[in-house]
Write an enzyme that holds these catalytic residues in place. Structure first.
Site, PDB file in Angstrom:
ATOM      1  N   HIS A 157      23.550  49.438  21.095  1.00  0.00           N
ATOM      2  CA  HIS A 157      23.514  50.033  22.444  1.00  0.00           C
ATOM      3  C   HIS A 157      22.874  49.068  23.457  1.00  0.00           C
ATOM      4  CE1 HIS A 157      24.327  53.948  20.427  1.00  0.00           C
ATOM      5  NE2 HIS A 157      23.500  53.466  19.519  1.00  0.00           N
ATOM      6  N   SER A 278      27.153  26.645  43.092  1.00  0.00           N
ATOM      7  CA  SER A 278      27.602  27.542  44.146  1.00  0.00           C
ATOM      8  C   SER A 278      27.791  26.736  45.425  1.00  0.00           C
ATOM      9  CB  SER A 278      26.560  28.638  44.375  1.00  0.00           C
ATOM     10  OG  SER A 278      26.673  29.179  45.675  1.00  0.00           O
ATOM     11  N   LYS A 284      21.946  27.508  42.347  1.00  0.00           N
ATOM     12  CA  LYS A 284      22.689  28.224  41.313  1.00  0.00           C
ATOM     13  C   LYS A 284      23.325  27.358  40.254  1.00  0.00           C
ATOM     14  CE  LYS A 284      24.043  31.922  41.048  1.00  0.00           C
ATOM     15  NZ  LYS A 284      24.720  33.204  40.997  1.00  0.00           N
ATOM     16  N   GLU A 291      32.845  33.006  31.693  1.00  0.00           N
ATOM     17  CA  GLU A 291      33.433  34.081  32.500  1.00  0.00           C
ATOM     18  C   GLU A 291      34.957  33.976  32.525  1.00  0.00           C
ATOM     19  OE1 GLU A 291      31.041  34.878  36.320  1.00  0.00           O
ATOM     20  OE2 GLU A 291      30.337  32.945  35.598  1.00  0.00           O
ATOM     21  N   GLN A 323      65.355  36.740  27.470  1.00  0.00           N
ATOM     22  CA  GLN A 323      64.961  35.495  28.124  1.00  0.00           C
ATOM     23  C   GLN A 323      63.547  35.633  28.719  1.00  0.00           C
ATOM     24  OE1 GLN A 323      67.889  32.911  30.196  1.00  0.00           O
ATOM     25  NE2 GLN A 323      66.809  33.523  32.062  1.00  0.00           N
TER      26      GLN A 323
HETATM   27  N1  ARG Z   1      68.368  31.096  28.130  1.00  0.00           N
HETATM   28  C1  ARG Z   1      68.645  32.092  27.155  1.00  0.00           C
HETATM   29  C2  ARG Z   1      67.345  32.724  26.671  1.00  0.00           C
HETATM   30  O1  ARG Z   1      66.331  32.184  26.955  1.00  0.00           O
HETATM   31  C3  ARG Z   1      69.319  31.457  25.982  1.00  0.00           C
HETATM   32  C4  ARG Z   1      70.227  32.354  25.240  1.00  0.00           C
HETATM   33  C5  ARG Z   1      71.376  32.724  26.089  1.00  0.00           C
HETATM   34  N2  ARG Z   1      72.406  33.397  25.379  1.00  0.00           N
HETATM   35  C6  ARG Z   1      73.336  34.043  26.006  1.00  0.00           C
HETATM   36  N3  ARG Z   1      74.237  34.606  25.309  1.00  0.00           N
HETATM   37  N4  ARG Z   1      73.394  34.130  27.309  1.00  0.00           N
HETATM   38  O2  ARG Z   1      67.339  33.763  26.065  1.00  0.00           O
END
Ligand code: ARG
Length: 460
Positions: A157, A278, A284, A291, A323
Site C-alpha cells: 500500500h 528545466s 531542477k 517518465e 495492411q
Molecule cells: N500492402 C499489402 C499489405 O500490407 C500487401 C498485401 C496486398 N495483397 C492484396 N491482395 N492486395 O497487407
C-alpha cells in the site's frame, strides 16, 4: 501510370486512391525480408524446374542489385508502386528485363509474401528484444550482488511494511523480466513456420517445394493450411502483447525510480547523463527517461488494442484491413528496444543512497511482525494476543518518539509480562531481514540463491 494488376482495368487509378491505398511509406521497412523471401522463392522455383536454372540465378543476382540500391539510399520509393513487394519486383524488372522479372511471381501472391515478410520481421525483432532483455537482467543481478546488505523498507500500500534488502527488491524485477524474455522466446518458437508458397489463399497448382523455402529462410518448417497462413496475424498480436507486458513491468520499475529519486525518498540519484533540466527552474534535475518509459507503455498498449480490433471479426482469408497491422508493430518494437536499452544504461549509472534508505527503514516500526513472531515462537502466546502486545510496544515507542527497533531491553520488558529484555535482538532491522531465509525470502542467503539462479540462466 500502368499498374501491375491493370489488365482488367480500363480507367487509371485516382491519385487520391493511390495515396490512400499505398503502404510503401511504412512497409519499405520490410525490404530486407521481402528480398530474402524473393531470393529463396526464385531459388526454389529453379530447383523445382519451374524456372530454368540460369533464369533463377539472374533473378537472384538482380534482387541483390535491388538490395544494394536500397541500402545505399539510391532506391526511389514511389507511392504509385503501392507497397514494398511491387516496388522491389518493378525495379527488378527494370534491371533484368520485364520478361524475366515477370516470372518471379509464379506460384506466390502478395498475400503470402506479406505474411512472410512481416513474420520474418517479427521473429527477428523478438530475438532483438530478447538480447536487450538479457543484458538488462544481467545489470539487475550485478547491482543486486553488491546490495544484499543495503536495508530498505519493503512496501505494501506504499506504506512501510517489512525490512528488505535493495538486492531483493531488484531481483524481483530480474525474475519479472526473465518471464518476459521467456514469453518472447516461446512466441518465436511457436511462430517459426514459413507461410511462403501459400499463394493467394488456396495453395498453387505449381509443383513447388515449400519445405525448401522454409529451410532457406531459416524456419523450422512450413505452415500447414494455406488459408490460415495468409489470414494469420497471431504472431504480430503476440509480439504486441509481449511488449505490453514487458513495458508494464518497465513502467513499474520506472515509477519506483521516479519516486525514489524525489526529495522525499532520496533512495537513488540518477546520473546527469540520463537526467534533464528545466527551461525555467535552474535547480531542477528531472527523471525524464523513466517518465517517458512509463508514458510509452500507454502507447504500446494502444498498438495492441488497435490490432486486436482490426482482426476482430475479419472473414477469411486476406482482407486489406490487414495492411493496418504493421505501423503499430514497428512502433512497439522500436519503443521496446530503445526503452530497455536506455533503462539498462540509466540503471548502470544510477547511485543508490544507502544512508537515506537506512534512515527511513527506521521509520514505521518495521520489525513489529518479528516481535509478534517472537512471542508466538518463544513465549507460546497465541498470535492474536502477540499482535495486541506488539501493538502496545509500538504505541510505547511512538510515545517516546522513537522507532520500535530503537527500544532497549529494559523498556521492552516493562511493556508486558510476556516480553523479556532478550526480545530486543528480534527488533533489529537487519536481524528481521536475515530471519526471512525461507526459499524466495529476503535474507542474504536466500537472495544469493536467486542471484545464482539468474546468473546460471544468463550463462546458457
Ligand atoms: N500492402 C499489402 C499489405 O500490407 C500487401 C498485401 C496486398 N495483397 C492484396 N491482395 N492486395 O497487407
Amino acid at each position: 501510370m500502368k499498374k501491375m494488376w491493370s489488365g482488367r482495368f480500363s480507367g487509371e487509378s485516382s491519385r487520391l486512391l493511390e495515396e490512400f491505398n499505398a503502404s510503401i511509406g511504412f512497409d519499405k521497412n520490410l525490404y530486407r525480408e521481402d528480398i530474402a523471401g524473393s531470393k529463396a522463392h526464385a531459388k526454389m522455383l529453379g530447383a523445382c524446374g519451374i524456372l530454368k536454372q540460369n533464369e533463377a540465378e539472374a533473378i537472384i543476382k538482380g534482387l541483390d542489385g535491388v538490395l544494394a540500391e536500397i541500402e545505399s539510399g539510391k532506391f526511389e520509393f514511389k507511392i504509385e508502386d503501392e507497397d514494398i513487394h511491387m516496388s522491389v519486383e518493378k525495379r527488378l524488372s527494370e534491371i533484368i528485363g520485364k520478361e524475366l522479372g515477370g516470372r518471379l511471381h509464379t506460384a506466390r501472391s502478395r498475400n503470402d509474401q506479406v505474411a512472410l515478410d512481416f513474420r520474418l520481421f517479427v521473429l527477428r525483432s523478438g530475438k532483438e528484444i530478447m538480447a536487450e532483455l538479457r543484458a538488462f537482467i544481467a545489470t539487475l543481478a550485478n547491482i543486486a550482488k553488491s546490495h544484499k546488505d543495503t536495508l530498505m523498507p519493503g512496501f505494501t500500500h506504499l506504506q512501510h511494511a517489512q525490512p528488505v534488502s535493495l538486492a531483493y527488491h531488484l531481483m524481483a524485477y530480474a525474475f519479472m523480466f526473465r518471464r518476459d524474455f521467456e514469453r518472447f522466446a516461446s512466441s518465436v518458437e511457436r511462430n517459426n513456420l514459413s507461410p511462403l508458397g501459400s499463394a493467394a489463399l488456396a495453395g498453387t497448382p505449381h509443383k513447388i517445394d515449400r519445405d525448401m523455402t522454409a529451410r532457406e529462410l531459416g524456419f523450422k518448417g512450413a505452415t500447414q493450411n494455406a488459408m490460415d497462413s495468409v489470414s494469420d496475424r497471431d504472431f504480430a498480436l503476440e509480439i504486441l502483447f509481449n511488449i505490453s507486458v514487458l513495458m508494464t513491468h518497465a513502467s513499474r520499475l520506472c515509477e519506483e525510480l521516479i519516486l525514489w529519486s524525489s526529495q522525499e525518498f532520496g533512495f537513488v540519484t540518477i546520473s546527469d547523463t540520463y537526467s534533464t533540466g528545466s527551461s525555467i527552474m535552474p535547480q531542477k534535475k528531472n527523471p525524464d527517461v523513466a517518465e517517458l518509459i512509463r508514458g510509452k507503455t500507454g502507447r504500446v498498449n494502444g498498438n495492441l488494442i488497435a490490432l486486436l480490433t482490426v482482426m476482430k471479426g475479419l472473414p477469411l482469408a486476406y482482407n486489406k484491413d490487414m495492411q493496418e497491422d504493421k505501423e503499430g508493430v514497428f512502433d512497439s518494437v522500436h519503443t521496446a528496444l530503445t526503452s530497455v536499452h536506455i533503462l539498462n544504461e540509466m540503471l548502470k549509472e544510477a547511485k543508490f543512497n544507502e544512508q537515506n534508505m537506512l534512515k527511513v527503514t527506521k521509520k514505521g516500526h518495521l520489525s513489529a511482525t518479528d516481535l509478534a513472531d517472537y512471542l508466538v515462537r518463544e513465549k507460546n502466546v497465541p498470535f492474536r494476543t502477540a499482535h495486541f502486545i506488539t501493538g502496545k510496544a509500538v504505541a510505547y515507542a511512538e510515545n517516546l518518539g522513537v522507532d520500535l527497533s530503537e527500544l532497549t531491553g529494559e523498556q521492552l520488558a516493562s511493556i508486558d509480562e510476556s516480553l523479556s529484555a532478550d526480545a530486543v535482538k528480534f527488533l533489529d532491522l537487519n536481524a528481521s531481514k536475515e530471519a526471512r531465509s525461507s526459499k524466495g525470502g529476503t535474507a542474504n542467503a536466500s537472495v544469493q540463491v536467486q542471484i545464482d539462479e539468474i546468473e546460471s540462466w544468463l550463462k546458457f
